[in-house]
Design a protein around this motif. Structure first.
Motif, PDB file in Angstrom:
ATOM      1  N   ALA A   1      23.421  -2.890 -19.505  1.00  0.00           N
ATOM      2  CA  ALA A   1      22.336  -3.734 -20.016  1.00  0.00           C
ATOM      3  C   ALA A   1      22.671  -5.219 -20.000  1.00  0.00           C
ATOM      4  CB  ALA A   1      21.966  -3.296 -21.439  1.00  0.00           C
ATOM      5  N   GLY A   2      23.933  -5.578 -19.785  1.00  0.00           N
ATOM      6  CA  GLY A   2      24.293  -6.986 -19.696  1.00  0.00           C
ATOM      7  C   GLY A   2      24.352  -7.516 -18.279  1.00  0.00           C
ATOM      8  N   VAL A   3      24.104  -6.674 -17.288  1.00  0.00           N
ATOM      9  CA  VAL A   3      24.205  -7.083 -15.881  1.00  0.00           C
ATOM     10  C   VAL A   3      22.866  -7.636 -15.394  1.00  0.00           C
ATOM     11  CG1 VAL A   3      24.709  -6.320 -13.533  1.00  0.00           C
ATOM     12  CG2 VAL A   3      25.956  -5.317 -15.468  1.00  0.00           C
ATOM     13  N   GLN A   4      22.909  -8.840 -14.870  1.00  0.00           N
ATOM     14  CA  GLN A   4      21.724  -9.486 -14.319  1.00  0.00           C
ATOM     15  C   GLN A   4      21.962  -9.802 -12.846  1.00  0.00           C
ATOM     16  OE1 GLN A   4      18.877 -10.246 -15.975  1.00  0.00           O
ATOM     17  NE2 GLN A   4      19.478  -9.909 -18.115  1.00  0.00           N
ATOM     18  N   HIS A   5      20.924  -9.730 -12.043  1.00  0.00           N
ATOM     19  CA  HIS A   5      21.046 -10.176 -10.651  1.00  0.00           C
ATOM     20  C   HIS A   5      21.321 -11.677 -10.623  1.00  0.00           C
ATOM     21  CE1 HIS A   5      19.909  -6.983  -7.711  1.00  0.00           C
ATOM     22  NE2 HIS A   5      19.597  -6.372  -8.850  1.00  0.00           N
ATOM     23  N   GLY A   6      22.127 -12.101  -9.662  1.00  0.00           N
ATOM     24  CA  GLY A   6      22.415 -13.520  -9.519  1.00  0.00           C
ATOM     25  C   GLY A   6      23.829 -13.765  -9.046  1.00  0.00           C
ATOM     26  N   GLU A   7      24.189 -15.030  -9.000  1.00  0.00           N
ATOM     27  CA  GLU A   7      25.483 -15.458  -8.483  1.00  0.00           C
ATOM     28  C   GLU A   7      26.371 -15.972  -9.601  1.00  0.00           C
ATOM     29  OE1 GLU A   7      24.634 -18.379  -5.511  1.00  0.00           O
ATOM     30  OE2 GLU A   7      24.255 -16.864  -3.975  1.00  0.00           O
ATOM     31  N   ARG A   8      27.673 -15.937  -9.336  1.00  0.00           N
ATOM     32  CA  ARG A   8      28.642 -16.588 -10.207  1.00  0.00           C
ATOM     33  C   ARG A   8      29.875 -16.936  -9.373  1.00  0.00           C
ATOM     34  NH1 ARG A   8      29.772 -11.109 -11.639  1.00  0.00           N
ATOM     35  NH2 ARG A   8      32.008 -10.642 -11.557  1.00  0.00           N
ATOM     36  N   PRO A   9      30.715 -17.852  -9.841  1.00  0.00           N
ATOM     37  CA  PRO A   9      31.919 -18.186  -9.082  1.00  0.00           C
ATOM     38  C   PRO A   9      32.827 -16.976  -8.944  1.00  0.00           C
ATOM     39  CG  PRO A   9      31.464 -19.834 -10.749  1.00  0.00           C
ATOM     40  CD  PRO A   9      30.551 -18.690 -11.032  1.00  0.00           C
ATOM     41  N   VAL A  10      33.412 -16.828  -7.768  1.00  0.00           N
ATOM     42  CA  VAL A  10      34.243 -15.665  -7.476  1.00  0.00           C
ATOM     43  C   VAL A  10      35.604 -16.131  -6.981  1.00  0.00           C
ATOM     44  CG1 VAL A  10      34.500 -13.646  -5.996  1.00  0.00           C
ATOM     45  CG2 VAL A  10      32.257 -14.247  -6.892  1.00  0.00           C
ATOM     46  N   PRO A  11      36.691 -15.751  -7.655  1.00  0.00           N
ATOM     47  CA  PRO A  11      38.029 -16.074  -7.136  1.00  0.00           C
ATOM     48  C   PRO A  11      38.251 -15.389  -5.799  1.00  0.00           C
ATOM     49  CG  PRO A  11      38.136 -15.324  -9.417  1.00  0.00           C
ATOM     50  CD  PRO A  11      36.750 -15.025  -8.926  1.00  0.00           C
ATOM     51  N   MET A  12      38.760 -16.118  -4.850  1.00  0.00           N
ATOM     52  CA  MET A  12      39.047 -15.572  -3.529  1.00  0.00           C
ATOM     53  C   MET A  12      40.528 -15.757  -3.242  1.00  0.00           C
ATOM     54  SD  MET A  12      36.183 -14.385  -2.401  1.00  0.00           S
ATOM     55  CE  MET A  12      36.283 -14.266  -0.632  1.00  0.00           C
ATOM     56  N   PRO A  13      41.394 -14.800  -3.610  1.00  0.00           N
ATOM     57  CA  PRO A  13      42.832 -14.937  -3.408  1.00  0.00           C
ATOM     58  C   PRO A  13      43.169 -15.146  -1.940  1.00  0.00           C
ATOM     59  CG  PRO A  13      42.317 -13.032  -4.776  1.00  0.00           C
ATOM     60  CD  PRO A  13      41.034 -13.526  -4.213  1.00  0.00           C
ATOM     61  N   GLY A  14      44.157 -15.988  -1.701  1.00  0.00           N
ATOM     62  CA  GLY A  14      44.637 -16.177  -0.351  1.00  0.00           C
ATOM     63  C   GLY A  14      44.036 -17.351   0.384  1.00  0.00           C
TER      64      GLY A  14
END
Length: 885
Positions: free
Chosen positions: A365-378
């Motif tokens: 119930a806390g999940v919404q469609h959309g974007e957020r910053p994502v760590p990209m290792p490497g």
């Protein structure tokens, strides 16, 4: 045979009453006895509509579990509360459309009084009825996973890949059939390479394998194929089908999702490093807690209606549909269950109460469609050491050299030494919901500096209410970790201020979201912030901020969902948002997977905790479904069909396993091997069952025409993506660059509503593997969409295999086919000196073999009359090119 519902399992009901067997056995007889007083009422007036033959409104009253569970409108019986029980409300109703029974005479006052007294006394039910065999144990897929005994071969119990053959041979033997001898080397390397890579083997690889006479030649080939990144791309394509991945929203606008590829890349990387499947599952459900934020793209990979409405009911319906997609896909993907069928009523075939559906809905119930910053290792970037580099003052230009990005653990903002009476940490944006800080420390210059935060008076913009572990006093109590933290009361922002007893000189601020090692929580992280000082608490001066910290290169935006505080979840009568019933807390299935050791999910659990607990329940080794479902998917990739031919439905309406003992043995091996997907692939492809010939046998065809029992290797056509990739590989045009934004097979346009016009020409940037195509929802590629390519409108756990005229026409005459035939011809002209040599080279590249004399002659005639590209088109259309054999 018809039978009276209350006579089975209860032909003993009369004896039960006489012997005193029941919930209160040994105690004084209750005023109202179920067998004597209640069962006859149900039998006479209720079971014709709510018995074993019919369950109106999803309600069944002839079994204890169903009686207490209720139907579409909620619980029928609330023990010790007749007033709250729906059953009593219906039998007392004066509304002709609402009352029960719906026809005939009403229940008598004496009957209604007995029902009320029975419920108020606790709604006790005879133990014999309450202890009836569980539905979950009646169906093979819901029984606990046990390791079956491997059939013996020559008096010995085989292990590893040979055990697979023992199970298959045991099934074939009564039919007078057996596993055929191993196929030839060329067929085997093509079969293995197509299966594991979705590409043809190179002529050099074929020659090396055919020349290798070592006893472990096949094992070496398999290991090299599994170690290649091509394996990861191939398996990712299978997985993306299962989870309905696409790079557009769907619905009428169907606009693109430019950053959806982040999840696709995570899937490929997970297969490449052989991420254990239990972690593969957990990260897709709760990766934001494990520094695997890209993995939660699974949750929002489905369609999303971006056109919102001012109408509250329509908005609520849209949100309900979003969560329904998440619940349904989670159930089908990891559990092989049609959980979504319990949205409007109890599941009609499987033991999934409607309440369980809403408990799982509450998990997400806390999940919404959309974007957020994502760590990209490497990913590399020019980073300064934030421990030693002072933050830029306001107005200073930000160059290419940036400070390290913020992280859940220890963050340092070094200042030029400054005098202050007040310091304020002002959060402007987070990666999800309200910001959380477990500790903030403020130091004077020097190695032995004082932490002035410990003696400061602390105020804040507001604090999270109702949770004792998230209090303002924890922000400077000297204790690290989520359980001693402060959370703001405002999504995405909030400030906390420190007033020192006297003005102090400071030169650095240390702060963290969760400074345990490693951090357990990575949500609620302050991504944008300002650090300000003041001499009077009124006028503030900025001394540091996040603006010179790296973000874009190491933390790109990804369409992986926005995590918020869970909204309230209520049961919905018949699934209607306009008919809410009682609130429902987060939970798991209550009648399947009950052997799991995972504790119940607390009703007050935060969003991340809900999803993490649910994920751990899914991957508990005692769960009967998780391992079975995944090994069946892996089996399907190698034989075209799973041991269960409905890979996302292991319920009663799904297919039955052809080799149930083999399925359970594979699932047991999967867990014992640490959930290694590569190990499972290796075990299957090294079996004699997989390596056998695909020769047709009259005896086999007579009893098992589809070869489900595997008396031969079942040939099958390559799927759409593999056909395109193989064409590009053979023509020499395949671009093997991995990762990042994909390519588009539709003409670009800037319309408000995206218009998908297929390309008529194909530049080189479109020659990457098809897994990197920016696949839109509900729109198929003009050439290869005809080859049963799913449109991502819904999950596609297995591909259909049709044969249509359009397929042949597309491969022969489409602009792509013509272009690639010409490229193939150009390659042959560059690599072979004569027409004869070019024909031989064409066959070697396309089929892995030299042409026969008849083929050489026919090809020469075709080339002479119509040109070399005509021969190339013919080869790219041949069954030998398109089929795995």
């Amino acid at each position: 045979m018809n039978r009276t519902p209350w006579m089975f399992p209860g032909m003993l009901l009369g004896l039960i009453a006489g012997l005193g067997v029941g919930a209160n056995a040994g105690a004084a007889e209750p005023v109202v006895d179920f067998a004597r007083d209640i069962a006859p009422i149900f039998q006479a007036r209720c079971l014709s509509c709510h018995g074993d033959a019919k369950q109106r409104g999803g309600l069944r009253l002839d079994r204890a579990a169903d009686l207490l569970r209720g139907g579409d409108s909620g619980a029928a019986v609330e023990p010790k509360s007749a007033a709250k029980s729906l059953l009593m409300q219906r039998v007392r109703s004066q509304d002709a459309d609402d009352r029960m029974p719906p026809s005939g005479d009403r229940l008598t006052p004496e009957q209604i009084a007995k029902l009320a007294a029975w419920i108020d006394s606790g709604a006790t039910i005879p133990a014999d009825l309450a202890a009836a065999p569980s539905e979950a144990n009646e169906h093979w897929a819901y029984r606990p996973l046990t390791r079956p005994t491997v059939p013996t071969i020559g008096g010995k119990i085989p292990t590893g890949s040979a055990a697979i053959d023992a199970f298959v041979a045991a099934k074939l033997q009564p039919l007078g059939l057996g596993i055929q001898p191993e196929t030839d080397r060329l067929t085997l390397i093509r079969r293995l390479t197509f299966d594991l890579h979705g590409l043809p083997p190179t002529p050099e690889a074929i020659a090396a394998f055919q020349a290798d006479i070592s006893p472990n030649a096949v094992e070496k080939l398999v290991d090299s194929l599994l170690a290649s990144p091509r394996y990861a791309e191939r398996q990712a394509r299978h997985w993306l089908d299962v989870v309905r991945y696409a790079e557009s929203h769907g619905f009428e606008m169907n606009n693109v999702r430019p950053n959806a590829w982040v999840y696709r890349d995570w899937v490929i990387q997970a297969f490449a490093r052989d991420l254990p499947y239990d972690q593969f599952v957990i990260q897709q459900l709760a990766g934001d807690q494990l520094n695997a934020d890209a993995a939660t793209g699974f949750l929002v990979a489905g369609p999303w209606d971006q056109v919102k409405s001012p109408d509250a009911v329509l908005t609520a319906q849209q949100r309900a549909d979003e969560l329904h997609d998440i619940v349904s896909t989670t159930g089908s993907t990891f559990l092989g269950l049609t959980v979504g069928c319990a949205r409007c009523h109890n599941h009609k075939f499987d033991p999934i109460p409607q309440q369980d559906y809403y408990a799982i809905k509450a998990v997400f119930a806390g999940v919404q469609h959309g974007e957020r910053p994502v760590p990209m290792p490497g990913q590399e970037t020019q980073l300064a050491d934030a421990e030693r580099t002072p933050a830029l003052p306001p107005g200073a230009p930000v160059g290419k050299l940036r400070r390290t990005p913020v992280q859940a653990g220890r963050n340092v903002d070094r200042l030029l030494p400054v005098r202050a009476k007040w310091l304020r940490f002002n959060v402007l944006a987070t990666n999800s919901v309200e910001p959380c800080i477990d500790e903030l420390e403020i130091f004077s210059p020097g190695n032995d500096a004082t932490n002035h935060a410990r003696t400061a008076k602390v105020t804040a913009s507001g604090s999270y209410l109702g949770n004792p572990i998230h209090r303002l006093e924890h922000i400077n109590d000297g204790q690290y970790g989520n359980s001693h933290s402060w959370i703001s009361n405002t999504p995405g922002k909030g400030w906390v201020a420190f007033e020192f007893p006297e003005p102090v000189t400071i030169d650095r601020v240390l702060w963290s979201r969760d400074r345990t090692e490693p951090p357990q929580f990575r949500d609620r992280l302050a991504m944008e912030y300002r650090i300000e000082i003041s001499s009077d608490g009124k006028e503030w001066q900025e001394v540091a901020s996040s603006r010179d910290r790296a973000v874009s290169s190491t933390q790109p935006m990804g369409y992986v969902g926005r995590m918020t505080s869970p909204e309230e979840t209520r049961m919905l009568r018949r699934g209607e948002v306009t008919q809410p019933l009682d609130p429902v807390g987060p939970g798991t299935l209550t009648r399947i997977g009950t052997g799991s050791t995972v504790a119940t999910i607390a009703a007050a659990a935060r969003d991340a905790e809900r999803r993490m607990q649910f994920a751990r329940w899914v991957v508990d080794p005692k769960h009967p479904l998780t391992a079975r479902v995944m090994v069946n998917r892996i089996w399907q990739t190698h034989f075209g069909v799973g041991i269960v031919d409905t890979p996302s439905d292991f319920g009663r309406n799904g297919g039955k396993p052809t080799h149930p003992e083999l399925l359970d043995w594979l699932a047991s091996e999967f867990i014992a091997d640490g959930w290694s997907m590569k190990a499972m692939h290796r075990k299957i492809v090294l079996s004699a069952t997989y390596r056998q010939r695909g020769n047709d046998l009259v005896a086999g065809r007579a009893v098992d025409a589809s070869a489900r029992l595997l008396w031969k290797y079942p040939p099958r056509r390559l799927e759409a993506e593999a056909i395109r990739d193989t064409i590009l590989a053979v023509t020499g045009k395949l671009d093997l660059r991995m990762g990042g934004p994909g390519f588009d097979l539709f003409e670009p346009n800037g319309n408000y509503v995206k218009v998908y016009t297929p390309r008529k020409s194909f530049p080189e940037e479109t020659f990457r593997r098809m897994v990197y195509w920016s696949k839109p929802r509900m729109q198929l590629d003009d050439t290869f969409g005809a080859f049963d390519c799913p449109d991502a409108g819904q999950i596609a756990p297995k591909r259909n295999q049709s044969t249509t005229p359009l397929q042949a026409l597309n491969l022969l005459n489409s602009p792509f086919a013509v272009q690639q035939s010409e490229a193939f011809a150009a390659r042959l002209q560059a690599e072979a000196p004569s027409e004869e040599a070019r024909i031989r080279r064409a066959f070697v590249l396309a089929f892995g073999r030299e042409p026969s004399p008849v083929e050489q002659s026919a090809a020469a005639g075709l080339t002479k009359e119509f040109g070399l590209s005509a021969l190339c088109r013919a080869l790219l259309n041949a069954n030998e090119f398109l089929f795995i054999r």
